[in-house]
Design a protein around this motif. Structure first.
Motif, mmCIF file in Angstrom:
data_model
loop_
_atom_site.group_PDB
_atom_site.id
_atom_site.type_symbol
_atom_site.label_atom_id
_atom_site.label_comp_id
_atom_site.label_asym_id
_atom_site.label_seq_id
_atom_site.Cartn_x
_atom_site.Cartn_y
_atom_site.Cartn_z
ATOM 1 N N LEU A 165 29.362 31.349 -25.182
ATOM 2 C CA LEU A 165 28.044 30.746 -25.452
ATOM 3 C C LEU A 165 27.814 29.560 -24.517
ATOM 4 C CD1 LEU A 165 27.407 30.490 -29.299
ATOM 5 C CD2 LEU A 165 25.836 31.351 -27.587
ATOM 6 N N LEU A 166 28.816 28.688 -24.435
ATOM 7 C CA LEU A 166 28.692 27.492 -23.595
ATOM 8 C C LEU A 166 28.555 27.871 -22.124
ATOM 9 C CD1 LEU A 166 28.673 24.383 -24.081
ATOM 10 C CD2 LEU A 166 31.060 24.387 -23.347
ATOM 11 N N LEU A 167 29.339 28.849 -21.700
ATOM 12 C CA LEU A 167 29.277 29.313 -20.306
ATOM 13 C C LEU A 167 27.908 29.932 -20.012
ATOM 14 C CD1 LEU A 167 31.135 29.512 -17.803
ATOM 15 C CD2 LEU A 167 31.724 31.823 -18.550
ATOM 16 N N PHE A 168 27.394 30.712 -20.957
ATOM 17 C CA PHE A 168 26.089 31.346 -20.819
ATOM 18 C C PHE A 168 24.994 30.294 -20.675
ATOM 19 C CE2 PHE A 168 22.639 34.195 -21.379
ATOM 20 C CZ PHE A 168 21.768 33.643 -22.304
ATOM 21 N N VAL A 169 25.026 29.280 -21.541
ATOM 22 C CA VAL A 169 24.011 28.221 -21.512
ATOM 23 C C VAL A 169 24.070 27.471 -20.177
ATOM 24 C CG1 VAL A 169 23.367 26.013 -22.528
ATOM 25 C CG2 VAL A 169 23.842 27.938 -23.999
ATOM 26 N N ALA A 170 25.279 27.176 -19.717
ATOM 27 C CA ALA A 170 25.438 26.460 -18.440
ATOM 28 C C ALA A 170 24.869 27.292 -17.295
ATOM 29 C CB ALA A 170 26.914 26.145 -18.198
ATOM 30 N N PHE A 171 25.159 28.573 -17.298
ATOM 31 C CA PHE A 171 24.683 29.453 -16.229
ATOM 32 C C PHE A 171 23.152 29.589 -16.263
ATOM 33 C CE2 PHE A 171 25.047 32.389 -12.920
ATOM 34 C CZ PHE A 171 24.211 33.462 -13.174
ATOM 35 N N CYS B 203 24.662 25.814 -30.075
ATOM 36 C CA CYS B 203 23.445 26.172 -30.813
ATOM 37 C C CYS B 203 22.302 25.224 -30.465
ATOM 38 C CB CYS B 203 23.698 26.149 -32.323
ATOM 39 S SG CYS B 203 24.791 27.461 -32.855
ATOM 40 N N VAL B 204 22.611 23.935 -30.339
ATOM 41 C CA VAL B 204 21.590 22.951 -29.952
ATOM 42 C C VAL B 204 21.051 23.292 -28.555
ATOM 43 C CG1 VAL B 204 21.220 20.511 -29.345
ATOM 44 C CG2 VAL B 204 22.483 21.100 -31.412
ATOM 45 N N LEU B 205 21.957 23.631 -27.644
ATOM 46 C CA LEU B 205 21.553 23.978 -26.266
ATOM 47 C C LEU B 205 20.747 25.273 -26.248
ATOM 48 C CD1 LEU B 205 24.844 22.948 -24.469
ATOM 49 C CD2 LEU B 205 22.597 21.965 -24.030
ATOM 50 N N LEU B 206 21.113 26.228 -27.099
ATOM 51 C CA LEU B 206 20.332 27.464 -27.199
ATOM 52 C C LEU B 206 18.938 27.147 -27.745
ATOM 53 C CD1 LEU B 206 22.948 30.050 -28.500
ATOM 54 C CD2 LEU B 206 21.685 30.183 -26.363
ATOM 55 N N GLY B 207 18.864 26.223 -28.674
ATOM 56 C CA GLY B 207 17.575 25.780 -29.205
ATOM 57 C C GLY B 207 16.710 25.172 -28.112
ATOM 58 N N ALA C 247 17.425 28.148 -14.489
ATOM 59 C CA ALA C 247 16.206 27.452 -14.940
ATOM 60 C C ALA C 247 15.859 26.294 -14.008
ATOM 61 C CB ALA C 247 16.392 26.937 -16.366
ATOM 62 N N THR C 248 16.867 25.516 -13.615
ATOM 63 C CA THR C 248 16.604 24.366 -12.729
ATOM 64 C C THR C 248 16.238 24.846 -11.326
ATOM 65 O OG1 THR C 248 18.994 24.156 -12.470
ATOM 66 C CG2 THR C 248 17.925 22.592 -13.926
ATOM 67 N N LEU C 249 16.857 25.913 -10.862
ATOM 68 C CA LEU C 249 16.483 26.451 -9.543
ATOM 69 C C LEU C 249 15.039 26.918 -9.562
ATOM 70 C CD1 LEU C 249 19.559 28.505 -8.283
ATOM 71 C CD2 LEU C 249 18.445 26.589 -7.127
ATOM 72 N N PHE D 118 24.571 21.626 -12.671
ATOM 73 C CA PHE D 118 24.892 22.678 -13.634
ATOM 74 C C PHE D 118 25.900 23.662 -13.048
ATOM 75 C CE2 PHE D 118 22.558 21.627 -17.275
ATOM 76 C CZ PHE D 118 21.344 21.081 -16.902
ATOM 77 N N LEU D 119 25.861 23.808 -11.736
ATOM 78 C CA LEU D 119 26.860 24.659 -11.065
ATOM 79 C C LEU D 119 28.253 24.047 -11.219
ATOM 80 C CD1 LEU D 119 27.121 27.212 -9.278
ATOM 81 C CD2 LEU D 119 26.954 25.712 -7.306
ATOM 82 N N LEU D 120 28.328 22.729 -11.059
ATOM 83 C CA LEU D 120 29.612 22.025 -11.267
ATOM 84 C C LEU D 120 30.103 22.230 -12.687
ATOM 85 C CD1 LEU D 120 29.078 18.541 -9.516
ATOM 86 C CD2 LEU D 120 30.765 20.266 -8.905
ATOM 87 N N MET D 121 29.174 22.127 -13.634
ATOM 88 C CA MET D 121 29.536 22.281 -15.049
ATOM 89 C C MET D 121 30.008 23.703 -15.327
ATOM 90 S SD MET D 121 29.908 20.617 -17.763
ATOM 91 C CE MET D 121 29.156 19.076 -17.309
#
Lengths: 51, 168
Positions: free
Chosen positions: B145-151, B15-19, B156-158, A6-9
């Motif tokens: 939005l896309l940048l926010f979801v990625a961040f 929107c799907v990713l926010l969901g 979340a994964t950490l 996700f960091l790469l993305m």
């Protein structure tokens, strides 16, 4: 590991903002390859559950 | 027009990713590694389409988008196949509108392939020169939005997996 993907993305999307096409391509390519590698890693784990 | 249609698809994906984030943090359903990889596929697809918005429409950008559709669709299909397998535990997540999230994910990727195909057919024009285009305000919103979801997914994964591999 997943966080690294996700960091790469995130880096790729950020590079896009600055118009760095080359960076975006290579970061996306790295995420693509590593994503499949991680899928393979988890797939072998799932195989152990089934077999 | 084509640029706006690219932005529209990225908005829908965001929107799907926010969901998905809603299901994770508000409903409390933790995603599995395959779920995270499908989210990655949607982000990769969105990023590829944003290349069209930011730098100009190119076949290579659509090609990348289709590769990410393949990535995400393949993982979603694998996810479906695993839960169909009789020895595999039943899906722990609540269905949304009668379908599991991984099934919806497969539908999203399949429809994205269809959408991109229709865009390629409908806007068949000579290749434009690559140059940095100015974002309109709605494109900045979609990009953010896309940048926010990625961040958020990094955090979340950490939190869920740490630095090692995620538990199945």
């Amino acid at each position: 590991m997943m966080a690294g993907l996700f960091l790469l993305m995130t880096a790729s999307i950020g590079s896009l903002f600055f118009g760095r096409r080359g960076w975006v391509f290579w970061l996306l390519a790295a995420a693509f390859v590593l994503g499949f590698a991680l899928l393979w890693y988890h797939a072998t784990d799932y195989l152990k559950i089934i077999w | 027009m084509e640029r706006s249609l690219n932005t529209l698809l990225v908005f829908i994906l965001s929107c799907v990713l926010l969901g998905a984030l809603w299901m994770q943090f508000i409903v409390g359903e933790k995603p599995c590694p395959l779920c995270y990889l499908q989210r990655l596929g949607m982000m990769g697809l969105g990023c590829s389409l944003l290349l069209n918005v930011r730098l100009g429409i190119r076949k290579a950008h659509y090609g990348m988008a289709l590769l990410w559709c393949f990535f995400g669709g393949f993982i979603a299909l694998r996810h479906i196949a695993l839960h169909v397998c009789p020895e595999f535990p039943a899906s722990p997540w609540k269905p949304v509108l009668g379908l599991n999230l991984y099934t919806w994910s497969f539908i999203v990727f399949s429809l994205s392939v269809l959408y991109i195909g229709l865009l390629l057919i409908s806007f068949d024009k000579p290749v434009e020169k690559l140059h940095l285009k100015k974002f309109f305000w709605w494109e900045i919103v979609v990009f953010s939005l896309l940048l926010f979801v990625a961040f958020v997914n990094i955090l979340a994964t950490l939190n869920q997996c740490g630095l090692g591999p995620c538990a199945d």
